[in-house]
Enzyme design. Structure first.
Site, PDB file in Angstrom:
ATOM      1  CG  LEU A   7     -25.271  34.720  -0.222  1.00 14.37           C
ATOM      2  CD1 LEU A   7     -26.021  34.650   1.107  1.00 14.37           C
ATOM      3  CD2 LEU A   7     -26.047  35.538  -1.239  1.00 14.37           C
ATOM      4  CG  HIS A   8     -20.860  29.990  -2.944  1.00 15.52           C
ATOM      5  ND1 HIS A   8     -21.795  29.039  -3.315  1.00 15.52           N
ATOM      6  CD2 HIS A   8     -19.652  29.389  -3.065  1.00 15.52           C
ATOM      7  CE1 HIS A   8     -21.170  27.918  -3.652  1.00 15.52           C
ATOM      8  NE2 HIS A   8     -19.872  28.107  -3.508  1.00 15.52           N
ATOM      9  NE  ARG A   9     -16.092  32.021   2.188  1.00 10.20           N
ATOM     10  CZ  ARG A   9     -15.657  33.008   1.401  1.00 10.20           C
ATOM     11  NH1 ARG A   9     -15.307  32.758   0.160  1.00 10.20           N
ATOM     12  NH2 ARG A   9     -15.560  34.235   1.863  1.00 10.20           N
TER      13      ARG A   9
END
Length: 181
Positions: A21-23
């Site tokens: 999700l962060h990427r």
């Protein structure tokens, strides 16, 4: 929601899901998507098995158009985008909390910033200055330094009104709130 898996713990799967999700949030670069963990356990400091995404429908559609769940589909049950329930009258900020847990790193920073020698930095920041947090976290790896680190997450107090703003590339904010349900 994470599905039970005989080979991987929920913590391991949540770490992998959050990293993906962060990427994707970095790729979007808009700050329009926030996260919460409705299964948060205050006993044992577990984030639970549900990662909830918050944002406008177009922002969530742009996120879902990215292949960020690739490799996780067998481990998660993703629901369709839907509005917050009408009865969701509480809001809260979900933020990152950083621990000053490494006195050596703090001393090096003081030496760089203020020109202190090692003895002065040691005097100003003793080993007892290390601070440990008692908060739930996800374990991530830095793309730039490749070092593992813990991203501590704190759900703020319930608030009666929302506060609008942007979210970090982790979907967190010290001030912007998400509906709590």
């Amino acid at each position: 929601t994470l599905l039970p898996d005989p080979d991987f713990s929920h913590a391991h799967l949540l770490n992998a899901l959050f990293a993906k999700l962060h990427r994707a949030l970095v790729q979007l670069g808009t700050g329009e998507v926030g996260v919460s963990f409705p299964g948060l356990s205050t006993r044992g400091n577990h984030l639970g098995s549900t990662l909830r995404l918050h944002g406008t429908e177009p922002a969530l559609q742009r996120l879902q158009a990215l292949p960020w769940l690739q490799g996780m589909r067998d481990h998660v049950q993703a629901s369709a985008i839907s509005p917050a329930p009408a009865g969701a009258h509480a809001h809260r900020a979900v933020r990152r909390v950083q621990a000053h847990s490494n006195p050596d790193r703090l001393r090096r920073r003081q030496m760089r910033r203020h020109g202190y020698d090692e003895a002065e930095a040691q005097r100003r920041i003793p080993d007892t200055a290390a601070r440990q947090l008692d908060l739930p976290f996800v374990q991530l790896h830095s793309a730039s330094t490749e070092q593992a680190f813990r991203l501590f997450i704190q759900h703020g107090p319930l608030q009666p009104t929302p506060r609008h703003g942007t979210f970090s590339a982790y979907g967190l904010s010290p001030e912007t709130t998400i509906p709590w349900f």
